[in-house]
Design an enzyme around this catalytic site. Structure first.
Site, PDB file in Angstrom:
ATOM      1  N   HIS A 366       0.835  -1.200   0.000  1.00  0.00           N
ATOM      2  CA  HIS A 366       0.000   0.000   0.000  1.00  0.00           C
ATOM      3  C   HIS A 366       0.869   1.248   0.000  1.00  0.00           C
ATOM      4  O   HIS A 366       0.709   2.143  -0.844  1.00  0.00           O
ATOM      5  CB  HIS A 366      -0.920   0.002   1.219  1.00  0.00           C
ATOM      6  N   GLU A 367       1.794   1.322   0.959  1.00  0.00           N
ATOM      7  CA  GLU A 367       2.576   2.552   1.101  1.00  0.00           C
ATOM      8  C   GLU A 367       3.493   2.780  -0.090  1.00  0.00           C
ATOM      9  O   GLU A 367       3.630   3.905  -0.580  1.00  0.00           O
ATOM     10  CB  GLU A 367       3.380   2.518   2.405  1.00  0.00           C
ATOM     11  N   HIS A 370       1.954   4.310  -3.121  1.00  0.00           N
ATOM     12  CA  HIS A 370       1.846   5.773  -3.139  1.00  0.00           C
ATOM     13  C   HIS A 370       2.987   6.375  -3.962  1.00  0.00           C
ATOM     14  O   HIS A 370       2.810   7.401  -4.624  1.00  0.00           O
ATOM     15  CB  HIS A 370       1.897   6.329  -1.715  1.00  0.00           C
ATOM     16  N   GLU A 390      -5.606   7.200  -2.439  1.00  0.00           N
ATOM     17  CA  GLU A 390      -5.600   6.214  -1.358  1.00  0.00           C
ATOM     18  C   GLU A 390      -6.133   4.871  -1.849  1.00  0.00           C
ATOM     19  O   GLU A 390      -5.592   3.810  -1.514  1.00  0.00           O
ATOM     20  CB  GLU A 390      -6.447   6.734  -0.195  1.00  0.00           C
ATOM     21  N   HIS A 454      -9.055   8.606   3.379  1.00  0.00           N
ATOM     22  CA  HIS A 454      -9.100   7.187   3.696  1.00  0.00           C
ATOM     23  C   HIS A 454     -10.520   6.643   3.632  1.00  0.00           C
ATOM     24  O   HIS A 454     -10.728   5.440   3.464  1.00  0.00           O
ATOM     25  CB  HIS A 454      -8.503   6.928   5.082  1.00  0.00           C
TER      26      HIS A 454
END
Length: 755
Positions: A366-367, A370, A390, A454
């Site tokens: 996920h991170e 980004h 997101e 989010h």
């Protein structure tokens, strides 16, 4: 060695010596999750293979650099070709090349030397045809570039904004810089300030604040450090990449551009110390061994690298072959993890009591995703674009999990299911029904842009689940789902691999910094058309999934017939009109009927209306298309048979050169032309904004039709009406066309005159 622990870590072969090591984290699965149950296929899915030509070309770093360099050298010409003003310049951010040679060049813009925020665009070049996807269609024409709000005042307003978000120790990263803001509404001169500090949970803060330089109004406040949360996890029996240095081994992955993993030793800055080991045996499966978190961190970075490489040929986060680095053991009792573009690094805390490291595979994916978003579309982290940003990370987190297919962490459509941040075994987010977390939205609404990103990500996550698996109850990898739709109609899934491929192409090729939900629908439909064909079952499933979250409509099932414009044809002149129809019923054939056709015309089995009309007059024509399943569609239009004169001889238009003429001669008529004389023009040209088009009458009178309007659009295919009642019918009429700018060329294909 004996296997005393729950997980085995096998080192990837790097120096010719294959060694094994133990290292993984033990955690309880969330309720309702099974370890490694066989996948239940559920209802039938749409299966299709993407079109090979639309797949991204796997560029080496050197090839990508060469493409960027070439595009930058041509940037001035490109800016002129797509209709930018004299004060605007293009700066190449990235180039994507398809297997069929199509290039998609992503640019940032400047205006009078100032960065244009929200002015990014993508230029698509395919076989000599150019189209442009823009973050903003607003024309840049700022008469005053002198700010009324001072630099220090802008900095003060930015610091005040950070205080509202409870940033501690806030200070400006650098002096505010003047920019042009095009994020929404009319472009304005603005100040951009980045405020650094620490968020209330201990996460570093890089708050981007944009302030109107004339009024002092805050235009944007967006956090640039992207975070997730959790308490603990383990990846199971995995391999990691290490490198031997002298008598020790390092967590340096030679197969992935030497990705490094560091131990921050509870620090909050710098890189800390590189993880090392004396025997290449890492971790013991327990958080008490600091190496255990390092194993999970290194594996998460490798898995994310491999997913984007294996699936899309992407060479690292930025596609430049450069590795990001990872830092474990950040801070004390820090219950979070985050990605920073500024250091190009991924950082993990140890959770409550420093005993629950946040190193789950989906957290890592996920991170780091980004970073992929930042390197491509650059979706602004606020409003609807922030929710899409997101959601993109959630989407690829799920895709990485399914791609890895770990027995200890099988693919699912939850986010952070192994984190248990609430202490009750529940995931952070649910893609099948986002509202189950108590805050996320299932569907789009006009208020979506005003909530935390989010939670505004919920509808996009829901869309992706519907597109991957379909609606209704089903079981995947031992997990039960039951996904509803906004319109109450079913959605058939296409599988997560194809769904992710569509999202990736949309992100890297069609989305821009300001893309909203409606724009994301357009981008994914364009991507689906590229990969699977327009109106294919996969394409229709994309539209269905968006309708399932209240974005756009479903495409009608059965026969679709494109509307037919009213027709004007010349008496005693041969005509041909092809109907544009398709059916969504796979394999069904079409039949065509037409009523009310002018005398001398007929319709063929393929939907071509042709013949030579012999009688002046106007009639109403109804065409009907039916497929072999009985589905049908109709359209009615008028068809006028009149005196029409045309010239279909090709006339080339020189680039930025002299005007050219295409004549027609009328004889044997009496009186003057009509006050509603019709002129149809068909010009093939790659930049219609270069063109001046006029009708010249027999007595020399000039009737302007087009004067460098239409911007960067291709071609002229348009009918104009002029008052030519002062002109005699008989004589030579001419279409006059001149190209008044460099680079693009074209030709007159055909024009008709109905005087």
């Amino acid at each position: 060695m004996s296997l005393r622990h729950r997980a085995l870590v096998r080192r990837r072969r790097t120096t010719g010596i294959a060694l094994t090591a133990v290292g993984a984290l033990l955690a309880l699965a969330a309720p309702g999750l099974a370890a490694a149950a066989p996948a239940d296929p559920g209802p039938a899915k749409i299966t299709a293979n993407p079109r090979a030509g639309a797949a991204p070309d796997a560029l080496t770093p050197a090839h990508r650099t060469a493409l960027i360099k070439s595009a930058q050298s041509e940037a001035a010409g490109t800016a002129q070709r797509i209709g930018l003003g004299g004060k605007e310049k293009l700066l190449v951010k990235d180039v994507v090349k398809d297997a069929d040679g199509t290039t998609h060049t992503r640019y940032e813009r400047t205006y009078a030397g100032l960065p244009v925020l929200g002015g990014d665009l993508v230029v698509h070049d395919k076989s000599g045809r150019t189209t442009v996807t823009r973050a903003s269609k607003a024309t840049l024409d700022l008469s005053n570039l002198s700010p009324k709000v001072t630099k220090s005042a802008a900095a003060g307003k930015a610091l005040a904004a950070s205080k509202k978000t409870k940033v501690k120790g806030a200070e400006t990263e650098r002096a505010p810089r003047l920019v042009v803001w095009t994020g929404a509404g009319k472009p304005v001169l603005a100040w951009e300030t980045v405020v650094e500090g620490v968020q209330k949970d201990g996460t570093p803060s890089e708050l981007q604040v944009v302030t109107d330089a004339a009024t002092g109004k805050q235009l944007l406040a967006a956090e640039k450090v992207h975070t997730g949360s959790g308490k603990g996890q383990f990846v199971g029996d995995v391999e990691i990449g290490t490198t031997q240095s002298g008598s020790t081994y390092q967590l340096v992955d030679p197969d992935r551009a030497n990705q490094k993993t560091y131990d921050l030793n509870q620090g909050t800055s710098g890189t800390g110390t590189l993880f090392t080991d004396d025997n290449d045996v890492w971790g013991n499966g327990q958080p008490s061994d600091r190496q255990t978190a390092g194993v999970d961190v290194a594996y998460g970075a490798a898995a994310t690298w491999d997913y984007f490489k294996d699936s899309y040929g992407r060479n690292g986060i930025r596609n430049d072959g450069v590795a990001a680095y990872s830092r474990a053991h950040y801070g004390n009792n820090y219950v979070n993890a985050f990605w920073q573009d500024s250091c190009f690094c991924m950082t993990y805390g140890d959770g409550s009591g420093n005993t629950h490291p946040l190193t789950a595979l989906d957290v890592a994916a996920h991170e780091m995703s980004h970073g992929v978003t930042a390197a491509t579309a650059g979706l602004v982290y606020s409003g609807e674009s922030g929710g899409l940003n997101e959601a993109t990370s959630d989407i690829f987190a799920a895709a990485v999990e399914f791609h890895e297919d770990l027995p200890a962490d099988p693919g699912d459509y939850f986010v952070g299911e192994k984190i248990d941040i609430n202490g009750d075994g529940t995931p952070l987010r649910y893609m099948d029904k986002p509202s189950k977390d108590g805050a996320s939205k299932d569907n789009w609404s006009s208020t979506l842009g005003g909530i935390d990103v989010h939670y505004s990500s919920g509808p996009a996550n829901h869309f992706f689940y519907l597109l991957s698996e379909g609606s209704g109850p089903k079981t995947v990898n031992g997990v039960d789902y039951d996904s509803p739709t906004y319109d109450g109609q079913p959605v058939t899934g296409i599988g997560i691999e194809n769904a992710a491929a569509i999202w990736y192409r949309a992100l890297t090729t069609y989305m821009t910094s300001t893309t909203n939900y409606a724009g994301a629908r357009t981008a994914t439909l364009s991507a689906a058309a590229d990969l699977f064909g327009a109106y294919s079952p996969t394409y229709l499933a994309v539209a269905d999934a968006w309708a399932g979250i209240n974005v756009g409509n479903r495409i009608a099932l059965g026969v679709n017939l494109a509307p037919v414009a009213d027709q004007i044809s010349g008496v005693n002149q041969e005509v041909g009109l092809q109907l544009d129809a398709y059916t969504t019923n796979s394999g069904a054939s079409l039949t065509y009927e037409a009523e009310g056709l002018p005398e001398g015309l007929s319709i063929s089995p393929t939907g071509l209306i042709s013949g030579t009309p012999a009688t002046l007059g106007t009639s109403d024509v109804t065409v009907t298309v039916t497929d072999s399943t009985g589905a049908t569609a109709s359209d009615t239009f008028t068809w006028q048979i009149a005196y029409v004169y045309s010239n279909a001889t090709r006339v080339d238009i020189p680039d930025n050169g002299a005007a050219v003429l295409s004549p027609v001669t009328i004889s044997g008529r009496e009186g003057n032309a009509s006050a509603t004389t019709s002129v149809y023009v068909n010009i093939v040209h790659t930049y219609r904004g270069d063109l001046i088009v006029d009708l010249v009458g027999p007595n020399g009178t000039v009737y302007p039709l087009l004067n460098r309007s239409g911007g960067s659009a291709d071609n002229v295919d348009q009918t104009f009406t002029v008052d030519a009642s002062a002109q005699p019918l008989n004589g030579t009429w001419a279409l006059r066309v001149q190209d008044r700018a460099n680079i693009d060329v074209g030709h007159i294909a055909r024009w008709t005159l109905t005087p």
